[in-house]
Design an enzyme around this catalytic site. Structure first.
Site: not given
Ligand code: SF4
Length: 357
Positions: A97, A110, A117, A121, A124, A166-167, A220-221, A296, A339
């Site tokens: 997407e 985006c 991924c 995280c 996410c 993804g990263e 991303s912290l 979100n 996000c």
């Molecule tokens: S925030 Fe980014 S790096 Fe972390 S799991 Fe989601 S897509 Fe992957």
């Protein structure tokens, strides 16, 4: 009889130098590369047959030596605020997407860099999928070309953020090929200040990213203390906050540029004033600005959005410590386009996913 495998290279997977080599192997002079790249990116050609300023004979030979696959969204959902979530079905049946966000005078896309991924995280939805595979350069630029077709000149697509699925640094080689064409003078010529690569903190790849592209950098912290960050973002167990900061301090930045620190605010978890103070201390000495993003919720999420009063207090602590912080508006939440919500629902039935490093 089974179909013969197609071994021809995908044109939009190639670097400029590789396109040049391919054309040289067909007996063409170096200037042809500009023409072909203009068709591939600025014109966004869907087929080699469209490249009408190349001779019919060259088009035929090019099509025999290489292929050109177009990426078209198979589904688009539009939120009340105009945000559009685009679902792309890839040649192998996987799906990714991207999210097209209208602003006052332009659009931001985006972009996804992987199917799923493996960073895991906790906040996410994509992380819950695990990794299926990397996207190819053509699949990355294909999202951009498809989105460009959906906007008009009044609000062109000028900004990209690699914050989709993804990263990006997990797929660095393909990312750099895509960025070469996104920023390049024979490619899309997008502004390097308006194209941002966002990482969860692959410290081992930051130097190579800085050498490989002038695009902007975001990190991303999620938390500025190691114990909490390791819980929220498992990558912190491999590279902790000190290692991340050291790598960012060494990142090659032009004098006027700053790194963006993304901080997703999770209600009652990382949104207290003392945590804002920790964030401000961690930022000290780093050329950076902070983007705050209110969480979100997505189906099955273990977190809640922050209270508005907590967000305000958090911002005040940062401001008092002279840290520039913007609260980013959340867009498209009701179509799960905001996000951390990208999960390409039908991916969940896909092949087994790879786990975190
Ligand atoms: S925030 Fe980014 S790096 Fe972390 S799991 Fe989601 S897509 Fe992957």
């Amino acid at each position: 009889m089974p179909p013969t495998p197609d071994n021809r290279p995908e044109l939009r997977d190639l670097t400029t130098a590789q396109v040049q080599e391919l054309l040289a192997s067909l007996g063409e002079r170096p200037f042809r590369v500009r023409q072909v790249l203009a068709w591939l990116y600025r014109q966004g050609a869907r087929d080699i047959a469209e490249m009408t300023d190349l001779s019919r004979d060259l088009r035929r030979r090019l099509a025999a030596a290489a292929r050109l696959t177009d990426l078209t969204p198979t589904q688009a959902q539009t939120a009340a605020d105009g945000t559009r979530k685009l679902l792309f079905r890839l040649a192998d049946g996987q799906a990714v997407e991207s999210v097209l966000i209208p602003e006052e005078e332009h659009h931001t896309l985006c972009v996804s860099s992987q199917v799923g991924c493996r960073m895991g995280c906790a906040f996410c939805a994509t992380g819950a999928l695990g990794l299926s595979r990397n996207l190819s350069p053509a699949e990355i630029t294909g999202q951009v070309l498809a989105a460009r077709r959906l906007v008009d000149e009044a609000r062109p697509l000028t900004n990209l953020v690699f914050m989709g699925m993804g990263e990006p640094l997990d797929n660095l080689d393909n990312l750099l090929v895509a960025l070469e064409h996104i920023l390049g003078e024979h490619g899309l010529q997008m502004s390097q200040r308006r194209v941002t690569v966002s990482t969860a903190g692959r410290v081992d790849r930051l130097a190579a990213l800085g050498r490989g592209t002038p695009a902007a950098l975001a990190v991303s912290l999620g938390a500025a203390d190691d114990e909490l960050r390791s819980r929220l973002m498992p990558i912190n167990r491999r590279w902790n906050l000190a290692a991340l900061k050291k790598a960012l301090m060494a990142y090659p930045l032009k004098p006027t540029r700053r790194i963006t620190i993304e901080y997703v605010l999770l209600g009652g978890v990382n949104d207290r004033p003392e945590q804002a103070a920790q964030l401000a201390s961690w930022c000290r000495g780093l050329k950076c600005k902070v983007n705050l993003i209110a969480f979100n919720p997505h189906p099955g999420a273990a977190f809640a959005p922050p209270e508005p009063a907590a967000v305000q207090a958090f911002q005040e602590v940062l401001a008092a410590r002279h840290v520039t912080a913007l609260l980013r508006k959340s867009r498209g939440a009701e179509i799960a386009a905001a996000c951390g919500q990208l999960a390409a629902q039908d991916l969940k039935a896909g092949p087994p996913a790879e786990s975190a490093p």
